[in-house]
Every structure is written in C-alpha cells, then in structure tokens.
Design a protein around this motif. Structure first.
Motif, PDB file in Angstrom:
ATOM      1  N   LEU A 110       0.843  -1.190   0.000  1.00  0.00           N
ATOM      2  CA  LEU A 110       0.000   0.000   0.000  1.00  0.00           C
ATOM      3  C   LEU A 110       0.882   1.246   0.000  1.00  0.00           C
ATOM      4  CD1 LEU A 110      -3.086   0.628   0.197  1.00  0.00           C
ATOM      5  CD2 LEU A 110      -2.761   0.844   2.664  1.00  0.00           C
ATOM      6  N   GLU A 111       0.661   2.142  -0.971  1.00  0.00           N
ATOM      7  CA  GLU A 111       1.440   3.365  -1.038  1.00  0.00           C
ATOM      8  C   GLU A 111       0.769   4.493  -0.256  1.00  0.00           C
ATOM      9  OE1 GLU A 111       2.314   4.303  -5.094  1.00  0.00           O
ATOM     10  OE2 GLU A 111       3.284   2.362  -5.488  1.00  0.00           O
ATOM     11  N   GLU A 112       1.467   5.630  -0.174  1.00  0.00           N
ATOM     12  CA  GLU A 112       1.085   6.712   0.734  1.00  0.00           C
ATOM     13  C   GLU A 112      -0.334   7.218   0.528  1.00  0.00           C
ATOM     14  OE1 GLU A 112       2.792  11.151   2.046  1.00  0.00           O
ATOM     15  OE2 GLU A 112       3.670  10.027   0.384  1.00  0.00           O
ATOM     16  N   VAL A 170      -5.467   2.243   5.037  1.00  0.00           N
ATOM     17  CA  VAL A 170      -5.153   3.488   4.322  1.00  0.00           C
ATOM     18  C   VAL A 170      -3.662   3.763   4.407  1.00  0.00           C
ATOM     19  CG1 VAL A 170      -7.442   4.503   4.682  1.00  0.00           C
ATOM     20  CG2 VAL A 170      -5.626   4.925   6.351  1.00  0.00           C
ATOM     21  N   GLY A 171      -3.143   4.385   3.346  1.00  0.00           N
ATOM     22  CA  GLY A 171      -1.756   4.820   3.359  1.00  0.00           C
ATOM     23  C   GLY A 171      -1.551   6.004   4.281  1.00  0.00           C
ATOM     24  N   SER A 172      -0.302   6.294   4.590  1.00  0.00           N
ATOM     25  CA  SER A 172       0.019   7.334   5.566  1.00  0.00           C
ATOM     26  C   SER A 172      -0.398   8.724   5.126  1.00  0.00           C
ATOM     27  CB  SER A 172       1.524   7.321   5.858  1.00  0.00           C
ATOM     28  OG  SER A 172       2.258   7.585   4.648  1.00  0.00           O
ATOM     29  N   GLY A 173      -0.585   8.955   3.821  1.00  0.00           N
ATOM     30  CA  GLY A 173      -0.939  10.280   3.322  1.00  0.00           C
ATOM     31  C   GLY A 173      -2.402  10.459   2.996  1.00  0.00           C
ATOM     32  N   VAL A 174      -3.228   9.462   3.272  1.00  0.00           N
ATOM     33  CA  VAL A 174      -4.657   9.544   2.939  1.00  0.00           C
ATOM     34  C   VAL A 174      -5.365  10.465   3.929  1.00  0.00           C
ATOM     35  CG1 VAL A 174      -6.826   8.233   2.846  1.00  0.00           C
ATOM     36  CG2 VAL A 174      -4.742   7.298   1.831  1.00  0.00           C
ATOM     37  N   SER A 175      -6.138  11.413   3.385  1.00  0.00           N
ATOM     38  CA  SER A 175      -6.839  12.366   4.245  1.00  0.00           C
ATOM     39  C   SER A 175      -8.362  12.335   4.080  1.00  0.00           C
ATOM     40  CB  SER A 175      -6.350  13.789   3.962  1.00  0.00           C
ATOM     41  OG  SER A 175      -6.580  14.145   2.601  1.00  0.00           O
ATOM     42  N   GLU A 176      -8.857  11.818   2.942  1.00  0.00           N
ATOM     43  CA  GLU A 176     -10.303  11.857   2.677  1.00  0.00           C
ATOM     44  C   GLU A 176     -11.061  10.679   3.267  1.00  0.00           C
ATOM     45  OE1 GLU A 176     -12.102  13.139  -1.031  1.00  0.00           O
ATOM     46  OE2 GLU A 176     -10.087  13.553  -1.806  1.00  0.00           O
ATOM     47  N   PHE A 177     -10.384   9.566   3.493  1.00  0.00           N
ATOM     48  CA  PHE A 177     -11.077   8.349   3.910  1.00  0.00           C
ATOM     49  C   PHE A 177     -10.447   7.770   5.163  1.00  0.00           C
ATOM     50  CE2 PHE A 177     -11.530   8.743  -0.700  1.00  0.00           C
ATOM     51  CZ  PHE A 177     -12.904   8.749  -0.814  1.00  0.00           C
ATOM     52  N   LYS A 178     -11.283   7.017   5.888  1.00  0.00           N
ATOM     53  CA  LYS A 178     -10.826   6.358   7.105  1.00  0.00           C
ATOM     54  C   LYS A 178     -11.300   4.911   7.093  1.00  0.00           C
ATOM     55  CE  LYS A 178     -14.856   7.809   9.842  1.00  0.00           C
ATOM     56  NZ  LYS A 178     -15.624   8.236   8.661  1.00  0.00           N
ATOM     57  N   LEU A 179     -10.792   4.119   7.997  1.00  0.00           N
ATOM     58  CA  LEU A 179     -11.195   2.722   8.086  1.00  0.00           C
ATOM     59  C   LEU A 179     -12.698   2.624   8.310  1.00  0.00           C
ATOM     60  CD1 LEU A 179      -8.355   1.145  10.274  1.00  0.00           C
ATOM     61  CD2 LEU A 179      -8.446   1.473   7.805  1.00  0.00           C
ATOM     62  N   GLY A 180     -13.326   1.720   7.574  1.00  0.00           N
ATOM     63  CA  GLY A 180     -14.760   1.512   7.710  1.00  0.00           C
ATOM     64  C   GLY A 180     -15.612   2.312   6.754  1.00  0.00           C
ATOM     65  N   ASP A 181     -15.021   3.276   6.022  1.00  0.00           N
ATOM     66  CA  ASP A 181     -15.798   4.058   5.060  1.00  0.00           C
ATOM     67  C   ASP A 181     -16.318   3.161   3.939  1.00  0.00           C
ATOM     68  OD1 ASP A 181     -15.679   6.492   6.285  1.00  0.00           O
ATOM     69  OD2 ASP A 181     -14.015   7.274   5.072  1.00  0.00           O
ATOM     70  N   LYS A 182     -17.571   3.407   3.548  1.00  0.00           N
ATOM     71  CA  LYS A 182     -18.184   2.704   2.424  1.00  0.00           C
ATOM     72  C   LYS A 182     -17.989   3.548   1.171  1.00  0.00           C
ATOM     73  CE  LYS A 182     -21.685   0.579   5.400  1.00  0.00           C
ATOM     74  NZ  LYS A 182     -23.146   0.404   5.649  1.00  0.00           N
ATOM     75  N   VAL A 183     -17.420   2.943   0.124  1.00  0.00           N
ATOM     76  CA  VAL A 183     -17.006   3.728  -1.037  1.00  0.00           C
ATOM     77  C   VAL A 183     -17.431   3.077  -2.354  1.00  0.00           C
ATOM     78  CG1 VAL A 183     -15.022   4.780   0.113  1.00  0.00           C
ATOM     79  CG2 VAL A 183     -14.744   2.572  -1.048  1.00  0.00           C
ATOM     80  N   CYS A 184     -17.512   3.921  -3.384  1.00  0.00           N
ATOM     81  CA  CYS A 184     -17.601   3.488  -4.778  1.00  0.00           C
ATOM     82  C   CYS A 184     -16.271   3.792  -5.450  1.00  0.00           C
ATOM     83  CB  CYS A 184     -18.682   4.247  -5.539  1.00  0.00           C
ATOM     84  SG  CYS A 184     -20.362   4.042  -4.966  1.00  0.00           S
ATOM     85  N   MET A 185     -15.858   2.950  -6.393  1.00  0.00           N
ATOM     86  CA  MET A 185     -14.694   3.237  -7.208  1.00  0.00           C
ATOM     87  C   MET A 185     -15.127   4.104  -8.391  1.00  0.00           C
ATOM     88  SD  MET A 185     -14.920   0.273  -5.687  1.00  0.00           S
ATOM     89  CE  MET A 185     -14.104  -1.114  -4.949  1.00  0.00           C
ATOM     90  N   THR A 186     -14.273   5.011  -8.832  1.00  0.00           N
ATOM     91  CA  THR A 186     -14.591   5.813 -10.012  1.00  0.00           C
ATOM     92  C   THR A 186     -14.196   5.056 -11.269  1.00  0.00           C
ATOM     93  OG1 THR A 186     -12.467   6.986 -10.004  1.00  0.00           O
ATOM     94  CG2 THR A 186     -14.281   7.964  -8.745  1.00  0.00           C
ATOM     95  N   PHE A 187     -14.957   5.279 -12.339  1.00  0.00           N
ATOM     96  CA  PHE A 187     -14.756   4.570 -13.608  1.00  0.00           C
ATOM     97  C   PHE A 187     -13.392   4.890 -14.202  1.00  0.00           C
ATOM     98  CE2 PHE A 187     -15.382   4.418 -18.274  1.00  0.00           C
ATOM     99  CZ  PHE A 187     -15.805   3.105 -18.418  1.00  0.00           C
ATOM    100  N   MET A 188     -13.092   6.183 -14.357  1.00  0.00           N
ATOM    101  CA  MET A 188     -11.762   6.617 -14.783  1.00  0.00           C
ATOM    102  C   MET A 188     -11.062   7.184 -13.555  1.00  0.00           C
ATOM    103  SD  MET A 188     -12.192   8.354 -18.518  1.00  0.00           S
ATOM    104  CE  MET A 188     -13.101   7.511 -19.818  1.00  0.00           C
ATOM    105  N   GLN A 189     -10.077   6.478 -13.077  1.00  0.00           N
ATOM    106  CA  GLN A 189      -9.462   6.816 -11.808  1.00  0.00           C
ATOM    107  C   GLN A 189      -8.807   8.203 -11.804  1.00  0.00           C
ATOM    108  OE1 GLN A 189      -8.821   4.203  -8.766  1.00  0.00           O
ATOM    109  NE2 GLN A 189     -10.893   4.403  -9.607  1.00  0.00           N
TER     110      GLN A 189
END
Length: 350
Positions: free
Chosen positions: A31-33, A78-97
C-alpha cells in the motif's frame, strides 16, 4: 496490511465469456502513501463488459485484465498520506481513476477500470484515494455498485452541460431499459421533467409507466418513433434532451425527435453498425440546430454531486431480481448477453 492476497476474475479480450478466468490467490502489492485497500463487496455489469469479452468493443484491447469497472466496498487500510477516507468508510470506485475535473484526455482514458486498468471483480483491491467516492448514505453496497458508469453517464448527459441542463418541465427521451436509460428516467422524474421512453415489449412499457414515465413508444411497431416523440412534447417543437444508446441504428430517429437547441447525447453502440448509406448527414444536424454530444462518464466532482442528489431525493437504483454470487461471474455475463433482464445485473463479491 490486513490481507495480502485476493481472488479475482480476469477477462481475456475477444475470447468469449467462457474465457473469463478465475484466479484464486493473487498477491497484493504494498500500500502506497495515497492509496486505500478496499474489501470489494459488490460489482455490477455494463454492456461494455460483455462487448470486450465477445470482441464487440470499439476500442483495441491487447492484454488481459481484472474484469468490471463498477464496484463498491469498505476501506480496510489506508496509506500514511490519505486524508479523505478512514477505516470503515463505504465507497464506490470511479470509472476513470484519473478523471477528477474537466475533459477526458487520451491519457486520462488510460486510467479506466476494467479495461486499461484492472477492474473490481476481485475480493480486495488497492485504489488511489482520488479514485474513490463515498457511497450515498441511502444505498446498500449492491445498489451502489451500479453507479460509477451507468448512473454517472446518465447524470452527465442531462446535467453536464450546465447551460443546457435538464430543468423542470423540459422533455427527456430515453431509449430502451438499460442502466443509463433507467437512471436518466429516475433523475428526470425527480426534477419534474416530462419523460418519453422507447421500448420493445408491452411488459417493459408497463414497468416504465409504473416508474412514472409519461409516454412510452414501442419502437418495434413504430419505427418512425422520432416524429412520434416530437409530437408528444407540449409545444410540438421536439425534445430537450435525448439519451441515444443505440448509436448508428438510432441516431436518425433521435435527430427527428430533437428540438432546436436540444441535446442528443450519444452514449452507446447497442444497435451495432448501421446502414452507412442511410446515416444522417452533417447538413441534417445543422438544419436541426441541435447539439450532438459524444458521451462518457463524468469526473469525480460530478460523481459526488450526483450522490448528494440521490441522497436528497432517495433515488435507489433498479436492480435485476437475481443477485449473482462471486463464483457465478460467467453466469452473470451470460445473463447480460441475453439482454432480457430488467435493472442492473450485480455480482455480490463477499
């Protein structure tokens, strides 16, 4: 990381549905930052998925990849630099990343899941923080899995051009009962648009009316449905927004239905190749004084706006009766190929 391996389904392009391969133990990278590890809960199918398997996809594909672009899951690391999400968050993946804002460039197109990049039909996946959005609070994982491609494309068609955005009292024409069309219907009805839909059977016509569609045209018995749709608009000038999913075989009728300054959004290629001698000319488009717009999904910002709208209006995706299990991926693809279902086909991964 809490897990180090994942099972997954891989597409070998153009080799048929039976060539969809199951791989049981695939090592996950570190897992990257700015990355999140997601436990994938559900994935949904789009026509593009079977088109790639059957050799019908209009863009070249030269290598195998993890299948499916549309999915949901739970963030479990989560990586060390992630700020928008936390453990347990329910998410959708975006089609074009990489599509955050603005237009789709050739480089951004290379970030598409389930084709240029590995998709979501796997137990666990690592995604960039910027390639995720929060799942609408009113939706389950299974419902949310249908949003990244079909729903966001529909949203972009009718709201993406802000100066031509669909408004209350405008007319909207949809074709068939695929995912994009059904989402467009739900969005249009939520803002008070007058919705006209085409379909091929009396049974589907009744289901469309039950959703609230004001006018339904059977396109098999009314091949000139474009003029009929135009006549159904309150002022007789034609339709404000048309969602064209058939491509070459339907665009001529769409141009007959559209009003001056109206928008025809070209979404799909379900109709296959048309008769090129009878395709509309540029002069017809000019005479109609309309906008013809080639469509793809919208950016991440638009995805977040759509999710807020779905929460506000409690819009819930229409799901096919059968939810397929992770081991039944080939069966789900074959069901998609039949084109006889109602609602989005979903595979429950966990």
């Amino acid at each position: 990381m809490p897990v180090s391996h994942s099972a997954q389904w891989v597409i070998v392009p153009n080799k048929g549905i039976d060539a969809l391969q199951f791989e049981e133990q695939v090592t996950l990278p570190d897992l990257e930052e700015r990355q999140c590890l997601v436990r994938v809960e559900a994935a949904s199918l789009n026509y593009r998925d079977i088109a790639m398997a059957l050799g019908r996809y209009p863009l070249p594909l030269d290598k195998s990849f993890v299948a499916c672009s549309d999915g949901t899951g739970e963030v479990i690391a989560v990586g060390s630099g992630v700020s928008e999400f936390k453990l347990g968050d329910k998410v959708c993946m975006t089609f074009m990343q990489d599509l955050q804002e603005g237009i789709v460039t050739p480089k951004i197109r290379q970030s598409t899941l389930g084709s240029q990049r590995d998709g979501v039909l796997r137990q666990y996946g690592i995604f960039e923080e910027t390639g995720l959005v929060l799942l609408p609070k009113n939706l389950s994982y299974i419902e949310g899995a249908t949003l990244p491609c079909a729903a966001l494309t529909a949203w972009n068609c009718i709201f993406g051009l802000e100066s031509r955005a669909l408004r209350r009292g405008d007319s909207l024409l949809t074709q068939g009962t695929g995912g994009v069309s059904l989402f467009a219907i739900q969005f249009g009805l939520a803002i008070g648009a007058n919705v006209i839909s085409t379909t091929s059977t009396a049974e589907k016509a009744e289901r469309l009316k039950a959703l609230g569609v004001q006018h339904v045209i059977n396109y098999t018995s009314n091949t000139g449905w474009g003029e009929i749709a135009k006549s159904l608009t309150p002022d007789g000038l034609g339709v404000h927004h048309i969602i064209d999913v058939g491509g070459e075989n339907t665009i001529f009728q769409s141009l007959k239905a559209v009003r001056p300054e109206g928008v025809v959004s070209m979404v799909g290629f379900l109709g296959g190749k048309g008769d090129h001698e009878n395709l509309p000319s540029f002069s017809l488009i000019q005479r109609q004084l309309c906008i013809v717009r080639g469509m793809n999904v919208g950016p991440r910002r638009m995805f977040q706006q759509m999710n807020a709208f779905m929460e506000q209006h409690d819009i819930r995706p229409i799901i096919s009766d059968r939810i397929f299990k992770f081991g039944e991926a080939q069966e789900a693809y074959k069901e998609m190929e039949k084109q006889q279902f109602w609602g989005k086909i979903v595979i429950q991964v966990q």
